[in-house]
Design a protein around this motif. Structure first.
Motif, PDB file in Angstrom:
ATOM      1  N   ARG A 411       9.070  -1.086  -2.498  1.00 24.33           N
ATOM      2  CA  ARG A 411       8.609   0.512  -3.159  1.00 24.33           C
ATOM      3  C   ARG A 411       8.042  -0.517  -4.629  1.00 24.33           C
ATOM      4  O   ARG A 411       6.851  -0.287  -5.441  1.00 24.33           O
ATOM      5  CB  ARG A 411       9.397   0.885  -3.708  1.00 24.33           C
ATOM      6  N   LEU A 414       4.674  -3.095  -4.167  1.00 27.19           N
ATOM      7  CA  LEU A 414       3.921  -1.940  -3.555  1.00 27.19           C
ATOM      8  C   LEU A 414       3.652  -1.803  -5.313  1.00 27.19           C
ATOM      9  O   LEU A 414       2.235  -1.421  -5.963  1.00 27.19           O
ATOM     10  CB  LEU A 414       4.075  -0.725  -3.001  1.00 27.19           C
ATOM     11  N   ARG A 415       4.503  -0.868  -5.955  1.00 29.66           N
ATOM     12  CA  ARG A 415       4.351  -0.694  -7.867  1.00 29.66           C
ATOM     13  C   ARG A 415       3.491  -1.778  -8.776  1.00 29.66           C
ATOM     14  O   ARG A 415       2.728  -1.570  -8.731  1.00 29.66           O
ATOM     15  CB  ARG A 415       5.427   0.276  -8.208  1.00 29.66           C
ATOM     16  N   ASN A 419       0.146  -1.260  -5.312  1.00 35.18           N
ATOM     17  CA  ASN A 419      -0.250  -0.552  -3.403  1.00 35.18           C
ATOM     18  C   ASN A 419      -1.494  -1.601  -2.977  1.00 35.18           C
ATOM     19  O   ASN A 419      -1.685  -1.068  -1.861  1.00 35.18           O
ATOM     20  CB  ASN A 419      -0.926   1.178  -4.170  1.00 35.18           C
ATOM     21  N   ASN A 420      -1.666  -2.870  -3.416  1.00 32.03           N
ATOM     22  CA  ASN A 420      -2.331  -3.724  -2.600  1.00 32.03           C
ATOM     23  C   ASN A 420      -1.222  -3.986  -1.570  1.00 32.03           C
ATOM     24  O   ASN A 420      -0.249  -5.092  -1.936  1.00 32.03           O
ATOM     25  CB  ASN A 420      -2.996  -4.672  -3.149  1.00 32.03           C
ATOM     26  N   VAL A 421      -1.247  -4.258  -0.198  1.00 33.03           N
ATOM     27  CA  VAL A 421      -0.639  -4.763   0.958  1.00 33.03           C
ATOM     28  C   VAL A 421      -0.509  -6.134   0.936  1.00 33.03           C
ATOM     29  O   VAL A 421       0.837  -7.001   1.159  1.00 33.03           O
ATOM     30  CB  VAL A 421      -0.816  -3.946   2.436  1.00 33.03           C
ATOM     31  N   ILE A 439       6.382   0.064   5.933  1.00 31.10           N
ATOM     32  CA  ILE A 439       6.495   1.083   5.496  1.00 31.10           C
ATOM     33  C   ILE A 439       6.696   2.123   5.599  1.00 31.10           C
ATOM     34  O   ILE A 439       6.828   3.118   5.743  1.00 31.10           O
ATOM     35  CB  ILE A 439       4.942   1.091   5.082  1.00 31.10           C
ATOM     36  N   GLU A 445       5.893   6.299   0.803  1.00 33.63           N
ATOM     37  CA  GLU A 445       4.334   6.892  -0.042  1.00 33.63           C
ATOM     38  C   GLU A 445       3.938   5.497  -1.347  1.00 33.63           C
ATOM     39  O   GLU A 445       4.400   4.681  -1.556  1.00 33.63           O
ATOM     40  CB  GLU A 445       4.358   7.692  -0.992  1.00 33.63           C
ATOM     41  N   HIS A 446       2.448   5.524  -0.693  1.00 34.85           N
ATOM     42  CA  HIS A 446       1.467   4.342  -1.355  1.00 34.85           C
ATOM     43  C   HIS A 446       0.058   4.921  -1.403  1.00 34.85           C
ATOM     44  O   HIS A 446      -0.293   5.848  -0.652  1.00 34.85           O
ATOM     45  CB  HIS A 446       2.001   2.622  -0.993  1.00 34.85           C
TER      46      HIS A 446
END
Length: 446
Positions: A411, A414-415, A419-421, A439, A445-446
């Motif tokens: 999380r 991603l934050r 949210n760029n995986v 994920i 959630e993203h």
């Protein structure tokens, strides 16, 4: 700090005391006493008179041959160029005239104290595919399993969390096997879409499906005479598992769209970060394939359970990347290792390698310092507040499960990356497909 003075001049000790600050001074006036004290004590600095019992240089040479117990400063009332050159050749840290220059011993002690807080980088040979760094009891067990399995053609299943070095083990098994002159072919079963994976593994004939404009040789055939590494095999569909099982049992494959089998001579090494025995219990993995793969099982421990291997690996990576990138780094501050030991390393060795490379690139001098480490390593996640809203105890954060720790780290990554995986996976030191799967598994959630 402990300082040993080997000098028959009793007055020298009194003149030195004002410069020693908190250091303890011990002295010997005879050769036998001096040798006994050298052998029995752990010294931070040895001050040795060149004329001590007529054997000053002999003592210096003996200390040098033994590897040196402490920095040795040679003292002499008759300094000459020849004496200085001979003393340095025999390993002296410095040569000082008597009477001693004021403040010089204090400077030497400060330098010794500074050196003690640094770790010189090791000499690192050029990277090869058959070298695994480790000295912990867990890794000794791994090395023994590899040594016993390497000389056979037995199928090997390598288990471990993402980033623990499963492909490295596969490469070592190949390099130390009778097949080392043959090809080593690797495929990540989780990184290739399901509809393309069969073709990648077994190949296809021209016209087998839309876009098949020519014959393609699959990984099984390409690995003929060598080793095929099936990474993340726990992510494979049941249908493909059946075809893998047949290929292993019958030692032949059929290309997609082909009508006749092709014989293969391949040694299989498979790997996964999943619990395959649990997957078998839940009917998500074929039991017969599991036992076919797990003839020999190698379990790789996570980095957090490998103790001082963390120091060995970090030093190895620092030295490797300093040479690879042409950086002048020659030593690492002790505080760097303290920071590394506070990190949970969810990405294991792969994450450590990534962090070490970025630290070396960011270093602006010969000493690698904590501020050169990546921000996510230097500043670990803050302890969460207690359920009643009070701050968590400042001594230690409450224990959480490894699954919960992974969720938090994912999380946060991603934050912090919007949210760029792809970028988040790089920050975590894992493959982006592995991150996507986690994920999904964790319902993030993203």
């Amino acid at each position: 700090m402990k300082v040993l003075l080997l000098d028959a001049d009793r007055s020298l000790g009194r003149t030195l005391e004002p410069e020693l600050d908190d250091a303890e001074l011990f002295s010997a006036q005879s050769l036998s006493e001096g040798l006994r004290m050298i052998a029995s004590g752990s010294w931070d600095l040895i001050l040795l008179d060149a004329d001590f019992s007529g054997a000053g240089l002999e003592i210096l040479g003996r200390l040098h041959e033994d590897g040196g117990m402490a920095p040795v400063v040679l003292l002499t009332s008759q300094p000459t160029m020849d004496l200085a050159m001979e003393a340095i050749r025999q390993g002296a840290h410095d040569v000082l005239p008597k009477p001693l220059p004021r403040g010089r011993v204090r400077e030497i002690l400060l330098g010794v104290e500074e050196i003690k807080r640094l770790r010189p980088l090791p000499e690192v040979a050029r990277a090869t595919d058959d070298t695994i760094v480790g000295a912990s009891s867990q890794m000794m067990g791994v090395f023994k399993s590899i040594a016993r399995a390497a000389t056979s053609d037995a199928t090997v299943l390598v288990l471990g969390e993402s980033g623990t070095g499963k492909e490295m083990v596969a490469r070592v098994l190949h390099a130390r096997s009778r097949r080392n002159r043959g090809p080593f072919v690797a495929i990540n079963c989780a990184a290739i879409p399901e509809n393309l994976l069969e073709s990648e593994l077994f190949g296809h004939e021209k016209g087998a499906f839309t876009g098949a404009i020519g014959r393609r040789i699959g990984r099984f055939e390409r690995a003929h005479g060598g080793t095929l590494f099936l990474d993340e095999i726990g992510d494979m569909s049941m249908a493909l598992q059946s075809k893998i099982l047949r290929a292993i049992q019958e030692r032949e494959v059929e290309r997609v769209g082909g009508g006749s089998p092709v014989s293969i001579d391949v040694r299989i090494v498979a790997a996964t970060n999943r619990d395959l025995s649990q997957a078998v219990h839940e009917s998500r993995f074929r039991e017969d394939l599991y036992y076919r793969l797990a003839v020999v099982t190698v379990l790789l421990p996570p980095l957090r359970e490998r103790g001082t291997d963390l120091d060995l690996l970090a030093s190895h990576f620092f030295a490797h990347y300093a040479r690879e990138h042409g950086r002048p780094v020659r030593a690492v501050a002790e505080e760097v290792f303290s920071v590394l030991h506070r990190h949970p390393w969810p990405g294991n060795v792969r994450q450590l390698r990534n962090a070490a490379e970025r630290a070396v690139v960011m270093a602006d001098g010969e000493i690698l310092l904590p501020q050169h480490l990546p921000a996510d390593i230097l500043h670990p996640p803050e302890p969460h507040a207690a359920a009643n809203g009070a701050a968590a105890a400042p001594s230690e954060p409450p224990l959480v499960t490894l699954e919960e720790m992974e969720k938090r780290m994912i999380r946060r990554a991603l934050r912090e990356t919007g949210n760029n995986v792809t970028v988040a996976a790089e920050r975590l030191g894992i493959h982006r497909n592995t991150l996507r799967r986690k994920i999904t598994d964790y319902g993030i959630e993203h």
